[in-house]
Design a protein around this motif. Structure first.
Motif, PDB file in Angstrom:
ATOM      1  N   VAL A  60       0.851  -1.420  -0.050  1.00 50.26           N
ATOM      2  CA  VAL A  60       0.037  -0.078  -0.052  1.00 50.26           C
ATOM      3  C   VAL A  60       0.965   1.276  -0.274  1.00 50.26           C
ATOM      4  CG1 VAL A  60      -2.001   1.232   1.450  1.00 50.26           C
ATOM      5  CG2 VAL A  60      -1.868  -1.096   1.118  1.00 50.26           C
ATOM      6  N   MET A  61       1.054   2.447  -1.008  1.00 56.17           N
ATOM      7  CA  MET A  61       1.890   3.104  -1.418  1.00 56.17           C
ATOM      8  C   MET A  61       0.515   4.362  -0.433  1.00 56.17           C
ATOM      9  SD  MET A  61       3.110   5.278  -4.571  1.00 56.17           S
ATOM     10  CE  MET A  61       2.459   6.473  -4.772  1.00 56.17           C
ATOM     11  N   VAL A  62       0.661   4.948   0.408  1.00 61.32           N
ATOM     12  CA  VAL A  62       0.024   5.954   0.666  1.00 61.32           C
ATOM     13  C   VAL A  62       0.308   7.457   0.432  1.00 61.32           C
ATOM     14  CG1 VAL A  62      -1.112   6.943   3.157  1.00 61.32           C
ATOM     15  CG2 VAL A  62      -0.612   4.362   3.671  1.00 61.32           C
ATOM     16  N   CYS A  63      -0.356   7.648   0.396  1.00 60.40           N
ATOM     17  CA  CYS A  63       0.403   9.152  -0.557  1.00 60.40           C
ATOM     18  C   CYS A  63       0.682  10.209   0.711  1.00 60.40           C
ATOM     19  CB  CYS A  63      -0.390   9.929  -1.511  1.00 60.40           C
ATOM     20  SG  CYS A  63      -0.575   8.496  -3.445  1.00 60.40           S
ATOM     21  N   VAL A  64       1.283  11.055   1.064  1.00 54.27           N
ATOM     22  CA  VAL A  64       1.911  11.908   2.300  1.00 54.27           C
ATOM     23  C   VAL A  64       1.985  12.688   1.867  1.00 54.27           C
ATOM     24  CG1 VAL A  64       2.555  12.596   4.103  1.00 54.27           C
ATOM     25  CG2 VAL A  64       2.561   9.930   3.580  1.00 54.27           C
ATOM     26  N   SER A  65       1.160  14.435   2.114  1.00 62.61           N
ATOM     27  CA  SER A  65       1.413  15.530   2.028  1.00 62.61           C
ATOM     28  C   SER A  65       1.969  16.608   2.749  1.00 62.61           C
ATOM     29  CB  SER A  65      -0.186  15.948   1.455  1.00 62.61           C
ATOM     30  OG  SER A  65      -0.561  16.514   2.331  1.00 62.61           O
ATOM     31  N   THR A  78      -2.481  11.699   9.509  1.00 60.08           N
ATOM     32  CA  THR A  78      -3.647  10.176  10.181  1.00 60.08           C
ATOM     33  C   THR A  78      -4.336   9.314   9.234  1.00 60.08           C
ATOM     34  OG1 THR A  78      -5.119  12.091  10.599  1.00 60.08           O
ATOM     35  CG2 THR A  78      -6.452  10.222  10.802  1.00 60.08           C
ATOM     36  N   LEU A  79      -4.081   9.403   8.563  1.00 56.96           N
ATOM     37  CA  LEU A  79      -4.626   7.910   7.327  1.00 56.96           C
ATOM     38  C   LEU A  79      -2.918   6.906   7.941  1.00 56.96           C
ATOM     39  CD1 LEU A  79      -5.672   5.935   4.916  1.00 56.96           C
ATOM     40  CD2 LEU A  79      -4.246   7.598   3.696  1.00 56.96           C
ATOM     41  N   LEU A  80      -1.653   7.601   7.628  1.00 53.03           N
ATOM     42  CA  LEU A  80      -0.499   6.745   7.811  1.00 53.03           C
ATOM     43  C   LEU A  80      -0.882   6.166   8.737  1.00 53.03           C
ATOM     44  CD1 LEU A  80       1.902   6.211   6.547  1.00 53.03           C
ATOM     45  CD2 LEU A  80       2.855   8.476   7.216  1.00 53.03           C
ATOM     46  N   ASP A  81      -1.099   7.080  10.154  1.00 56.87           N
ATOM     47  CA  ASP A  81      -0.969   6.570  10.964  1.00 56.87           C
ATOM     48  C   ASP A  81      -1.704   5.471  11.516  1.00 56.87           C
ATOM     49  OD1 ASP A  81       0.335   7.485  13.632  1.00 56.87           O
ATOM     50  OD2 ASP A  81      -1.641   7.313  14.365  1.00 56.87           O
ATOM     51  N   ILE A  82      -3.198   5.401  11.285  1.00 59.26           N
ATOM     52  CA  ILE A  82      -3.839   4.721  11.563  1.00 59.26           C
ATOM     53  C   ILE A  82      -3.890   2.881  11.006  1.00 59.26           C
ATOM     54  CG2 ILE A  82      -6.835   4.133  11.221  1.00 59.26           C
ATOM     55  CD1 ILE A  82      -5.243   5.685  13.465  1.00 59.26           C
ATOM     56  N   LEU A  83      -2.820   3.528   9.503  1.00 59.39           N
ATOM     57  CA  LEU A  83      -3.342   1.958   8.757  1.00 59.39           C
ATOM     58  C   LEU A  83      -1.551   1.649   8.960  1.00 59.39           C
ATOM     59  CD1 LEU A  83      -3.239   3.279   4.245  1.00 59.39           C
ATOM     60  CD2 LEU A  83      -4.712   1.541   6.167  1.00 59.39           C
ATOM     61  N   LEU A  84      -0.913   2.158  10.316  1.00 60.02           N
ATOM     62  CA  LEU A  84       0.372   1.293  10.774  1.00 60.02           C
ATOM     63  C   LEU A  84      -0.017   0.826  12.168  1.00 60.02           C
ATOM     64  CD1 LEU A  84       3.121   4.242  10.669  1.00 60.02           C
ATOM     65  CD2 LEU A  84       3.225   2.187   8.890  1.00 60.02           C
ATOM     66  N   LYS A 108      -1.679  -1.415  -4.276  1.00 60.89           N
ATOM     67  CA  LYS A 108      -2.598  -0.219  -3.858  1.00 60.89           C
ATOM     68  C   LYS A 108      -2.191   1.381  -3.887  1.00 60.89           C
ATOM     69  CE  LYS A 108      -5.841  -3.609  -3.551  1.00 60.89           C
ATOM     70  NZ  LYS A 108      -6.505  -3.749  -2.281  1.00 60.89           N
ATOM     71  N   ILE A 109      -2.819   2.364  -4.015  1.00 62.06           N
ATOM     72  CA  ILE A 109      -2.779   3.962  -3.120  1.00 62.06           C
ATOM     73  C   ILE A 109      -3.781   3.905  -2.662  1.00 62.06           C
ATOM     74  CG2 ILE A 109      -1.854   5.900  -4.611  1.00 62.06           C
ATOM     75  CD1 ILE A 109      -1.822   5.219  -7.232  1.00 62.06           C
ATOM     76  N   ALA A 110      -3.412   4.325  -1.619  1.00 61.55           N
ATOM     77  CA  ALA A 110      -4.438   5.028   0.082  1.00 61.55           C
ATOM     78  C   ALA A 110      -4.107   6.796  -0.374  1.00 61.55           C
ATOM     79  CB  ALA A 110      -3.696   4.402   1.037  1.00 61.55           C
ATOM     80  N   LEU A 111      -4.618   7.276  -0.334  1.00 64.31           N
ATOM     81  CA  LEU A 111      -5.365   8.987  -0.165  1.00 64.31           C
ATOM     82  C   LEU A 111      -6.141   9.348   1.148  1.00 64.31           C
ATOM     83  CD1 LEU A 111      -6.513   9.317  -4.033  1.00 64.31           C
ATOM     84  CD2 LEU A 111      -3.747   9.105  -2.987  1.00 64.31           C
ATOM     85  N   LEU A 146      -7.481   3.028  -6.748  1.00 60.31           N
ATOM     86  CA  LEU A 146      -6.826   3.691  -5.562  1.00 60.31           C
ATOM     87  C   LEU A 146      -7.874   4.002  -4.635  1.00 60.31           C
ATOM     88  CD1 LEU A 146      -6.451   5.370  -8.396  1.00 60.31           C
ATOM     89  CD2 LEU A 146      -7.056   6.979  -6.937  1.00 60.31           C
ATOM     90  N   ILE A 147      -7.577   3.650  -3.022  1.00 61.24           N
ATOM     91  CA  ILE A 147      -8.501   3.389  -1.923  1.00 61.24           C
ATOM     92  C   ILE A 147      -8.191   4.603  -1.269  1.00 61.24           C
ATOM     93  CG2 ILE A 147      -8.078   0.909  -2.735  1.00 61.24           C
ATOM     94  CD1 ILE A 147      -6.411   1.754   0.280  1.00 61.24           C
TER      95      ILE A 147
END
Length: 377
Positions: free
Chosen positions: A82-87, A94-100, A184-187, A224-225
């Motif tokens: 899962v590639m998490v796009c982090v801006s 938040t997305l990255l933290d919860i997925l981890l 997967k690309i996580a947005l 994309l997810i």
């Protein structure tokens, strides 16, 4: 184990988060008895247990909502990268933290890699995001590409940058996901983003569409997810505050005023303040579409609709029918004296209907007001 339950079995209320906030919590309890600490320090330490409890409660809520979205739309499967796009904004942090967190407790194996696109905006703090990712031990890539200059050159003066910026960013990230083999690309789009996009398209685009929780790219090269699909923005704002994420503002978009999306977001916030359940109802409606009740001829075949009546007769339920221009009615083959039948006996008047004269005379009933019924069209 079925795909539908991938993320639910091991997410339990007694999940033990060993984050920095939790570790500080025990230090705070020990510090209360230290007379050498000044009043401000003791007060700060005493507030940490409350902050930690708030964080754990909110974290549990977000974890549950994200796991539901993943389950409902089968977003992540065993073996995914899962590639998490982090801006650098609150949503992607938040997305990255919860997925981890979910990666640690999910009953399947998947990998996470964070990817940031440095668009070379003037004044962009290049060191903040890499420092955070390295401190957290998160595998990541920082892609450097001057899309800022391209956007400034192609967008006319006075127009918003968002559309062009988004297309350029999306193209770069899509290509890189395929290059590294991410499945997967996580947005970081959340529920309120999806609602805002819905109203933007409704008000300005003439279409009923939004951001789907899961999407296959047009070229069918990427999936994309949006795992935050069920999460409210106000919860993300609070979570980012409690976690003290190093937020990086978007100066490119933020420098422009009167953005339509900002206007829509203000409208949604006003609705949420005045009617707390309205946004939830609208989002539920987006998941409960009735094509036959809209007007899209591509989505529903209106042309082929036809009657399928049986031979049973249903008379009008009421007191009387007045027929006018009976010659014209007879000429086109319609009855000039249609029969009636008693409406719900509870509301029957003392005047007998033409189809039930004898019965009505034996059991007269007082006139009662028939309640108004608003049919659902």
């Amino acid at each position: 184990m079925t795909e539908a339950t991938l993320f639910t079995p091991k997410i339990t209320p007694d999940f033990d988060d060993t984050s920095a906030e939790t570790r500080l919590d025990s230090h705070a309890l020990d510090a209360d008895s230290d007379d050498s600490m000044d009043g401000d320090t003791v007060a700060a330490e005493q507030s940490m247990p409350t902050k930690s409890a708030e964080l754990q409660k909110l974290q549990k809520k977000l974890r549950r909502q994200v796991s539901w979205a993943i389950r409902d739309f089968n977003m992540i499967e065993d073996g995914d990268v899962v590639m998490v796009c982090v801006s650098g904004g609150k949503d992607s942090y938040t997305l990255l933290d919860i997925l981890l967190l979910l990666k640690r407790i999910a009953p399947i194996n998947f990998d996470i890699v964070a990817v940031n696109l440095d668009q070379k905006q003037p004044g962009y703090p290049e060191d903040i995001l890499p420092a955070y990712l390295n401190e957290q031990g998160i595998a990541h890539y920082i892609l450097e590409k001057d899309t800022y200059s391209i956007v400034k050159s192609v967008v006319p003066e006075g127009k918003t940058y968002c559309s062009a910026c988004s297309r350029l960013r999306r193209g770069s990230l899509y290509g890189f996901a395929k290059q590294i083999g991410a499945t997967k690309i996580a947005l970081g789009h959340h529920r309120d983003d999806m609602l805002a996009t819905f109203f933007l398209n409704l008000f300005h685009g003439g279409t009923l569409k939004s951001m789907p929780p899961k999407l296959l790219s047009d070229d069918k090269q990427n999936l994309l997810i949006r795992p935050l699909a069920y999460v409210e923005e106000k919860d993300i704002i609070e979570y980012a505050r409690l976690k003290a994420f190093p937020i990086i503002p978007c100066n490119l978009c933020g420098s422009q005023t009167n953005l339509q999306r900002a206007i829509i977001n203000d409208m949604l916030r006003e609705w949420d303040d005045a009617h707390p359940q309205r946004l939830a109802s609208i989002f539920k409606a987006m998941q409960n579409v009735a094509p036959s009740q809209l007007a899209d001829r591509e989505l529903f075949d209106f042309e082929q609709l036809s009657l399928d009546r049986d031979d049973s007769e249903r008379m009008f339920e009421g007191d009387n029918i007045q027929a006018g221009q009976t010659d014209s009615l007879a000429e086109i083959g319609l009855p000039v004296s249609p029969k009636t039948q008693t409406f719900n006996p509870r509301f029957a008047s003392d005047k007998p209907s033409s189809a039930n004269t004898d019965q009505a005379s034996e059991n007269p009933r007082p006139a009662q007001k028939i309640p108004t019924i608003n049919p659902v069209l």
